[in-house]
Write a protein that holds these residues in place. Structure first.
Motif, PDB file in Angstrom:
ATOM      1  N   LEU A  62      -4.933   1.344  10.446  1.00  0.00           N
ATOM      2  CA  LEU A  62      -6.239   0.798  10.816  1.00  0.00           C
ATOM      3  C   LEU A  62      -6.329  -0.689  10.483  1.00  0.00           C
ATOM      4  O   LEU A  62      -6.973  -1.455  11.213  1.00  0.00           O
ATOM      5  CB  LEU A  62      -7.345   1.565  10.100  1.00  0.00           C
ATOM      6  N   ALA A  63      -5.688  -1.100   9.390  1.00  0.00           N
ATOM      7  CA  ALA A  63      -5.695  -2.515   9.039  1.00  0.00           C
ATOM      8  C   ALA A  63      -4.984  -3.348  10.093  1.00  0.00           C
ATOM      9  O   ALA A  63      -5.414  -4.460  10.432  1.00  0.00           O
ATOM     10  CB  ALA A  63      -5.031  -2.718   7.676  1.00  0.00           C
ATOM     11  N   VAL A  64      -3.887  -2.821  10.630  1.00  0.00           N
ATOM     12  CA  VAL A  64      -3.158  -3.542  11.686  1.00  0.00           C
ATOM     13  C   VAL A  64      -4.044  -3.748  12.903  1.00  0.00           C
ATOM     14  O   VAL A  64      -4.093  -4.846  13.491  1.00  0.00           O
ATOM     15  CB  VAL A  64      -1.878  -2.770  12.070  1.00  0.00           C
ATOM     16  N   LEU A  98       0.804  -1.215   0.000  1.00  0.00           N
ATOM     17  CA  LEU A  98       0.000   0.000   0.000  1.00  0.00           C
ATOM     18  C   LEU A  98       0.842   1.272   0.000  1.00  0.00           C
ATOM     19  O   LEU A  98       0.480   2.268  -0.634  1.00  0.00           O
ATOM     20  CB  LEU A  98      -0.938   0.004   1.210  1.00  0.00           C
ATOM     21  N   LEU A  99       1.951   1.250   0.749  1.00  0.00           N
ATOM     22  CA  LEU A  99       2.769   2.454   0.866  1.00  0.00           C
ATOM     23  C   LEU A  99       3.938   2.480  -0.108  1.00  0.00           C
ATOM     24  O   LEU A  99       4.627   3.498  -0.208  1.00  0.00           O
ATOM     25  CB  LEU A  99       3.305   2.579   2.300  1.00  0.00           C
ATOM     26  N   ASP A 100       4.177   1.340  -0.770  1.00  0.00           N
ATOM     27  CA  ASP A 100       5.304   1.234  -1.695  1.00  0.00           C
ATOM     28  C   ASP A 100       6.634   1.518  -1.000  1.00  0.00           C
ATOM     29  O   ASP A 100       7.538   2.132  -1.564  1.00  0.00           O
ATOM     30  CB  ASP A 100       5.119   2.190  -2.885  1.00  0.00           C
ATOM     31  N   TRP A 101       6.729   1.069   0.261  1.00  0.00           N
ATOM     32  CA  TRP A 101       7.969   1.240   1.010  1.00  0.00           C
ATOM     33  C   TRP A 101       8.947   0.125   0.676  1.00  0.00           C
ATOM     34  O   TRP A 101       8.535  -1.011   0.425  1.00  0.00           O
ATOM     35  CB  TRP A 101       7.692   1.216   2.512  1.00  0.00           C
ATOM     36  N   ALA A 129       4.722   9.567  11.643  1.00  0.00           N
ATOM     37  CA  ALA A 129       3.308   9.863  11.426  1.00  0.00           C
ATOM     38  C   ALA A 129       2.469   8.587  11.421  1.00  0.00           C
ATOM     39  O   ALA A 129       1.405   8.528  12.047  1.00  0.00           O
ATOM     40  CB  ALA A 129       3.139  10.628  10.111  1.00  0.00           C
ATOM     41  N   VAL A 130       2.937   7.547  10.728  1.00  0.00           N
ATOM     42  CA  VAL A 130       2.182   6.296  10.656  1.00  0.00           C
ATOM     43  C   VAL A 130       2.097   5.632  12.032  1.00  0.00           C
ATOM     44  O   VAL A 130       1.022   5.188  12.470  1.00  0.00           O
ATOM     45  CB  VAL A 130       2.809   5.339   9.628  1.00  0.00           C
ATOM     46  N   ALA A 145       0.994  15.524   9.918  1.00  0.00           N
ATOM     47  CA  ALA A 145       0.962  16.173   8.604  1.00  0.00           C
ATOM     48  C   ALA A 145       1.524  15.288   7.482  1.00  0.00           C
ATOM     49  O   ALA A 145       0.980  15.271   6.373  1.00  0.00           O
ATOM     50  CB  ALA A 145       1.715  17.504   8.660  1.00  0.00           C
ATOM     51  N   PRO A 146       2.617  14.523   7.730  1.00  0.00           N
ATOM     52  CA  PRO A 146       3.136  13.660   6.649  1.00  0.00           C
ATOM     53  C   PRO A 146       2.297  12.406   6.394  1.00  0.00           C
ATOM     54  O   PRO A 146       2.620  11.628   5.499  1.00  0.00           O
ATOM     55  CB  PRO A 146       4.543  13.274   7.147  1.00  0.00           C
ATOM     56  N   LEU A 147       1.244  12.187   7.181  1.00  0.00           N
ATOM     57  CA  LEU A 147       0.444  10.970   7.045  1.00  0.00           C
ATOM     58  C   LEU A 147      -0.422  11.031   5.791  1.00  0.00           C
ATOM     59  O   LEU A 147      -1.144  12.002   5.562  1.00  0.00           O
ATOM     60  CB  LEU A 147      -0.444  10.787   8.282  1.00  0.00           C
ATOM     61  N   THR A 148      -0.359   9.994   4.993  1.00  0.00           N
ATOM     62  CA  THR A 148      -1.224   9.880   3.815  1.00  0.00           C
ATOM     63  C   THR A 148      -2.407   8.974   4.145  1.00  0.00           C
ATOM     64  O   THR A 148      -2.416   8.275   5.172  1.00  0.00           O
ATOM     65  CB  THR A 148      -0.447   9.288   2.631  1.00  0.00           C
ATOM     66  N   TRP A 149      -3.389   8.980   3.253  1.00  0.00           N
ATOM     67  CA  TRP A 149      -4.535   8.107   3.505  1.00  0.00           C
ATOM     68  C   TRP A 149      -4.125   6.635   3.447  1.00  0.00           C
ATOM     69  O   TRP A 149      -4.706   5.795   4.146  1.00  0.00           O
ATOM     70  CB  TRP A 149      -5.654   8.400   2.514  1.00  0.00           C
ATOM     71  N   ARG A 150      -3.111   6.338   2.654  1.00  0.00           N
ATOM     72  CA  ARG A 150      -2.626   4.956   2.612  1.00  0.00           C
ATOM     73  C   ARG A 150      -1.956   4.571   3.933  1.00  0.00           C
ATOM     74  O   ARG A 150      -2.112   3.441   4.415  1.00  0.00           O
ATOM     75  CB  ARG A 150      -1.652   4.783   1.460  1.00  0.00           C
ATOM     76  N   GLY A 151      -1.193   5.500   4.523  1.00  0.00           N
ATOM     77  CA  GLY A 151      -0.577   5.227   5.820  1.00  0.00           C
ATOM     78  C   GLY A 151      -1.619   5.014   6.897  1.00  0.00           C
ATOM     79  O   GLY A 151      -1.488   4.117   7.751  1.00  0.00           O
TER      80      GLY A 151
END
Length: 440
Positions: free
Chosen positions: A326-328, A116-119, A386-387, A315-321
């Motif tokens: 929430l998935a965790v 999801l985050l492409d990390w 942020a995550v 602030a650096p949090l994206t909707w994917r993060g």
């Protein structure tokens, strides 16, 4: 008036609040002490007041040591509170949560971060390691209470969550070191040479030293507390609670100097002290003192976490993060917990409560600060913070609102016996039909 005067005033108010608020929310209202002080931190820092800046990225070392102290004190309290002796069958739920649930949580969390985050794999594994352990600090509503004389007085839900939190905080260290080694290998050209040394040193050696160091210190202190011939040396005779801090720091420091995991050592030390004289009232003195110190530290850290949120930490949090976080909490941990407890003699609702209340908190903040101090990761530290901060924030809100009512309802449905299904059969299988007598 200086900034320092204002800080002292807020510290005093927080300390008094830590004493009063647990009694205010004790009526099983959908509130918790961590949630209240997290909201207080957000509210205060939204006011136009001259308050110091809270920056875990810039003050990483301070955050690491503050959270480290809070976690080890909490681990001592958790170990002292457990009435049930350590055993393969007595602690069967614990071993399942550690051996099945925790690895599944790590794999799924890392996969979610990568997809999801492409990390890159190193950053994804670091996030998984940071969010893997169940926090011993924020889980007071779902953990066992004060020490008692009854070895089998604990219901299976509270026992499983307390013992899991006591042990998996230490077992997150090998995962963190694996993420650090993977990040270093990626920077040097993707070599797998680190795996062997990691397995021997970071996984096997440090875990063994952590457990053995905790046993050694715990048994020595157990003799000193309860069996020393001189009353001057027999510390249980003097009933001084601050001795628990000495035991905590001694166990942690000695084990870390020996190259082991101090988190494992502190919890093991507490269990060994408890086993030295299980029914002695001095355990309550030690536990009560540790609980008070833990509460004060938790109040301060959650207030600062709320301040970090108010100052723009998300602030650096994206909707994917946010989706990964929430998935965790809502999918990965509940399903991994359910799978880990399959075959365990527990009622359906008890299994879901244990699986669902994998609270994330101060331990996650510690591991993130520690991991970021070991090497550079291919994801900005602000985004990682942020995550993880959002995950802890969501956990405090979700579990803080639901823990009291859910556990209260579970106690009512369970009835006056207050024990989990199957626990009596397992105790008889291990001890025989009569307490204290071995099976034939």
């Amino acid at each position: 008036m200086t900034i320092g005067d204002g800080v002292l005033a807020w510290l005093g108010a927080a300390a008094l609040g830590a004493a009063v608020l647990p009694r205010v929310v004790a009526g099983r209202r959908p509130l918790s002490l961590p949630l209240i002080f997290l909201l207080c931190g957000i509210g205060v820092y939204l006011l136009p007041l001259p308050l110091p800046t809270v920056d875990p990225v810039g003050d990483r070392l301070l955050v690491e040591h503050a959270t480290e102290i809070c976690v080890i004190i909490s681990l001592m309290g958790a170990g002292l509170a457990l009435d049930r002796p350590v055993g393969l069958r007595r602690w069967a739920a614990t071993w399942r949560l550690l051996g099945v649930t925790m690895p599944l949580t790590v794999v799924c969390t890392a996969g979610a971060a990568w997809w999801l985050l492409d990390w890159p794999p190193a950053a994804a594994l670091l996030l998984a390691a940071v969010l893997a352990p169940t926090d011993p600090v924020l889980a007071s509503e779902v953990q066992v209470g004060e020490p008692t004389e009854e070895e089998h007085d604990e219901d299976e839900v509270r026992f499983a969550l307390t013992s899991e939190a006591g042990l998996n905080d230490g077992l997150a260290f090998p995962l963190t070191y694996a993420a650090v080694a993977l990040a270093a290998a990626a920077g040097a050209g993707w070599s797998a040479d680190w795996v062997g040394s990691w397995a021997v040193e970071d996984l096997a050696y440090k875990c063994v030293v952590g457990v053995l160091g905790g046993l050694l210190v715990g048994r020595l202190l157990g003799w000193l507390f309860f069996r020393a011939r001189s009353k001057v040396l027999r510390l249980s005779h003097h009933r001084e609670g601050f001795v628990a801090l000495g035991a905590t720091f001694l166990s942690y420091g000695v084990t870390e100097l020996a190259g082991g995991y101090g988190f494992l050592a502190v919890f093991t030390t507490a269990c060994a002290i408890r086993a030295a004289e299980r029914a002695h009232g001095y355990h309550n003195v030690l536990h009560d003192f540790v609980e008070q110190i833990e509460r004060l530290l938790t109040v301060g850290l959650l207030f600062l976490l709320g301040a970090f949120v108010a100052l723009g930490g998300l602030a650096p949090l994206t909707w994917r993060g946010a989706l990964v976080a929430l998935a965790v909490l809502l999918v990965v941990r509940p399903l991994a917990g359910w799978v880990g407890l399959l075959g365990r003699r527990m009622e359906h609702r008890e299994r879901w409560v244990v699986a669902g209340f994998g609270i994330r908190g101060i331990g996650s903040l510690y591991y993130l600060a520690y991991g970021l101090g070991q090497t550079d990761f291919p994801v900005p530290a602000e985004e990682l913070w942020a995550v993880v901060t959002f995950t802890v924030l969501a956990s405090v809100v979700l579990h803080g609102v639901t823990a009291g009512p859910v556990i209260d309802r579970l106690d009512r449905l369970r009835g006056p016996a207050g024990t989990a299904s199957g626990s009596e059969e397992e105790r008889q299988g291990e001890e025989g039909p009569f307490p204290g007598r071995p099976a034939a």
